[in-house]
Structures are given as C-alpha cells and as structure tokens.
Design a protein around this motif. Structure first.
Motif, short mmCIF file in Angstrom:
data_model
loop_
_atom_site.label_atom_id
_atom_site.label_comp_id
_atom_site.label_asym_id
_atom_site.label_seq_id
_atom_site.Cartn_x
_atom_site.Cartn_y
_atom_site.Cartn_z
N LYS A 119 0.86 -1.18 0.00
CA LYS A 119 0.00 0.00 0.00
C LYS A 119 0.89 1.23 0.00
O LYS A 119 1.78 1.38 0.85
N ILE A 120 0.65 2.13 -0.95
CA ILE A 120 1.51 3.30 -1.10
C ILE A 120 0.66 4.57 -1.12
O ILE A 120 -0.52 4.54 -1.44
N SER A 121 1.31 5.67 -0.79
CA SER A 121 0.65 6.97 -0.86
C SER A 121 0.41 7.33 -2.31
O SER A 121 1.24 7.08 -3.19
N SER A 122 -0.74 7.92 -2.58
CA SER A 122 -1.09 8.28 -3.96
C SER A 122 -0.07 9.25 -4.55
O SER A 122 0.36 10.20 -3.91
N GLY A 123 0.32 8.98 -5.80
CA GLY A 123 1.29 9.81 -6.49
C GLY A 123 2.72 9.35 -6.38
O GLY A 123 3.59 9.87 -7.07
N CYS A 124 3.00 8.35 -5.52
CA CYS A 124 4.37 7.88 -5.32
C CYS A 124 4.79 6.80 -6.30
O CYS A 124 5.94 6.36 -6.29
N LEU A 125 3.90 6.36 -7.15
CA LEU A 125 4.21 5.29 -8.10
C LEU A 125 5.06 5.83 -9.26
O LEU A 125 4.79 6.90 -9.80
N VAL A 126 6.10 5.07 -9.62
CA VAL A 126 6.92 5.39 -10.80
C VAL A 126 6.65 4.39 -11.91
O VAL A 126 6.29 4.75 -13.03
N ALA A 127 6.81 3.11 -11.61
CA ALA A 127 6.62 2.07 -12.64
C ALA A 127 6.39 0.73 -11.96
O ALA A 127 6.71 0.54 -10.79
N PHE A 128 5.83 -0.22 -12.73
CA PHE A 128 5.68 -1.58 -12.24
C PHE A 128 5.64 -2.53 -13.44
O PHE A 128 5.36 -2.13 -14.57
N GLY A 161 5.61 -9.44 -8.97
CA GLY A 161 6.21 -8.46 -9.86
C GLY A 161 7.09 -7.49 -9.10
O GLY A 161 7.36 -7.65 -7.91
N THR A 162 7.54 -6.48 -9.82
CA THR A 162 8.45 -5.46 -9.28
C THR A 162 7.82 -4.09 -9.44
O THR A 162 7.23 -3.79 -10.48
N VAL A 163 7.96 -3.27 -8.41
CA VAL A 163 7.45 -1.90 -8.47
C VAL A 163 8.59 -0.94 -8.11
O VAL A 163 9.49 -1.29 -7.34
N TRP A 164 8.53 0.25 -8.67
CA TRP A 164 9.48 1.32 -8.34
C TRP A 164 8.68 2.52 -7.83
O TRP A 164 7.69 2.93 -8.45
N LEU A 165 9.14 3.09 -6.72
CA LEU A 165 8.42 4.17 -6.07
C LEU A 165 9.32 5.39 -5.92
O LEU A 165 10.56 5.28 -5.89
N GLN A 166 8.70 6.58 -5.82
CA GLN A 166 9.44 7.81 -5.59
C GLN A 166 9.02 8.42 -4.24
O GLN A 166 7.84 8.40 -3.87
N GLY A 167 10.00 8.93 -3.51
CA GLY A 167 9.72 9.47 -2.20
C GLY A 167 9.18 10.89 -2.20
O GLY A 167 8.57 11.32 -1.22
N GLN A 168 9.42 11.63 -3.29
CA GLN A 168 8.97 13.02 -3.35
C GLN A 168 8.38 13.31 -4.72
O GLN A 168 9.07 13.80 -5.61
N PRO A 169 7.10 13.01 -4.93
CA PRO A 169 6.48 13.33 -6.22
C PRO A 169 6.55 14.84 -6.47
O PRO A 169 6.36 15.64 -5.55
N PRO A 170 6.83 15.25 -7.70
CA PRO A 170 6.93 16.69 -8.00
C PRO A 170 5.69 17.48 -7.61
O PRO A 170 5.81 18.58 -7.06
N GLN A 171 4.51 16.92 -7.84
CA GLN A 171 3.28 17.66 -7.51
C GLN A 171 3.19 17.93 -6.01
O GLN A 171 2.71 18.98 -5.59
N ARG A 172 3.65 16.97 -5.21
CA ARG A 172 3.59 17.14 -3.76
C ARG A 172 4.56 18.22 -3.29
O ARG A 172 4.23 19.04 -2.43
N MET A 173 5.77 18.24 -3.86
CA MET A 173 6.73 19.27 -3.49
C MET A 173 6.24 20.65 -3.88
O MET A 173 6.34 21.62 -3.10
N ILE A 174 5.68 20.76 -5.09
CA ILE A 174 5.15 22.05 -5.53
C ILE A 174 4.03 22.51 -4.61
O ILE A 174 3.92 23.68 -4.24
#
Length: 217
Positions: A119-128, A161-174
């Motif tokens: 379970k991940i925070s919305s917007g943190c997904l990069v690829a899967f 499968g494999t997932v890649w996540l980002q810790g700081q989505p650009p929209q959240r930082m903005i």
C-alpha cells in the motif's frame, strides 16, 4: 504517425518525439545529454528483463530506444483513475531495449511475491511490471482518513512483480512550496533600491547616531 503522437500526448509526452542517430566512424559512440523538467533521479531499465513490457506513471518516461513503443494503459476503474494520483492514463512501454524514467526524491525498488500487497501513498508510483495488479482502496476508519495525512484513498499494488516508487512526487513538493507562500502573493523578501527608501533611511540613522555622540561629549 499522428495517431502515435496523440497516444504519446495522452501519456504525458509530447506529440512529436526526437530521434537521435549517430553517424560517426565505425567502432565509436556518440553522446546525448538529457535532463528532467524537475530535480529527479533517472532510472535505466531494460524492458527485455521484465517480459517486454513496463507500465509507468503518466509523464515518467525520459527517453527510450527506438525499438520501444509508447502506448496508453488505462486504469481498470473510475476510482483508480480519479483518486489514485496517477490519473486515468498510464504509460505502457513495450518492446526490446532500454528505457530511462524519472523519479523525484528517494527511489525505492520493491519485489513482490505472489499475492503480496504493498500500500503506497497516492502519487508515489513510478513504474511496475505487467503482472502487478494496480488498484485504489478507501482508507478504513474515519479517524484514519481525516488525521492519517494520506487522504481518503490509498493505492494498493499486488504481486507478483516489481514496483518502483518515488519518495517526493513533483506535484507534492510544488504543493508544499505553494502552501508556505504568503497569501498576499509575495515571498517577503525586501530588495533595496539605491536612492529609494531603505538606503536613505540607513544614512539618516548613521547621522543621528553621530549627532548623539556629539551631544554626549
């Protein structure tokens, strides 16, 4: 063609795409320098290693080999598209070769076993990878939804499968930067202009200080 360009536009890319070909002497290589539109980490992935297909968030692709096709991948249902943070359209990268995708903040890779959920925070997904199931669920409990800091919905990824996540989505930082800007529209920085306001007042203050010294003597 134009239809492929329209598909790229739906996935967050430009209608037109640049194609670079090196025509130098045999046995040599050329160099292409690329950058992101936001401070990000760049991840290189070989699509061949993941069954010939990867699914990315909208706009995540930076560049790819000419053997990679960019296609539209729609989310399964209305809830996933509207509340998942990635929108209704995802990117499918299909073919053979390497792709480069971008991620903001810390980059995390997670390998999921059969049936394992993340379970991940919305917007943190990069690829899967293509076997991962993507869905959005409502956070149970009113207190969790109101005070948990994640909103009403959370993204659920189910293996294998494999997932890649980002810790700081650009929209959240903005959004965090905009939230801290004063409501008046300015940023509260005083810029002195010679001959106007601040500098004149400073000189006057020095004069008063000297006069006070003389009076003390």
């Amino acid at each position: 063609g134009l239809s492929n360009g329209f598909q790229r536009m739906l996935t967050g890319q430009n209608i037109f795409i640049s194609d670079y070909t090196y025509d130098g002497p045999k046995g040599t290589r050329g160099t292409v320098a690329l950058g992101t539109d936001f401070p990000s980490k760049i991840l290189r992935l070989s699509v061949d290693e993941y069954g010939g297909k990867l699914v990315c968030q909208k706009g995540a692709l930076l560049c790819a080999a000419h053997t990679i096709d960019i296609e539209v991948a729609f989310t399964k249902n209305f809830t996933s598209g509207f509340f998942g943070g990635e929108g209704f359209v995802l990117q499918s990268l299909i073919g053979e070769g390497d792709v480069f995708v971008k991620a903001g903040g810390a980059l995390i890779r997670k390998d999921l076993d059969e049936g394992q959920q993340l379970k991940i925070s919305s917007g943190c997904l990069v690829a899967f990878t293509q076997d991962v199931d993507y869905d959005v669920e409502m956070i149970p409990g009113i207190k969790n939804a109101l005070f948990g800091g994640e909103g009403l919905f959370i993204t659920t990824l189910t293996g294998p499968g494999t997932v890649w996540l980002q810790g700081q989505p650009p929209q959240r930082m903005i959004g965090e930067i905009a939230r801290r800007v004063p409501s008046g529209g300015g940023i509260g920085l005083a810029v002195p202009v010679p001959g106007l306001g601040g500098s004149g007042g400073g000189e006057g203050g020095e004069g008063e200080g000297e006069g006070g010294s003389g009076g003390a003597q």
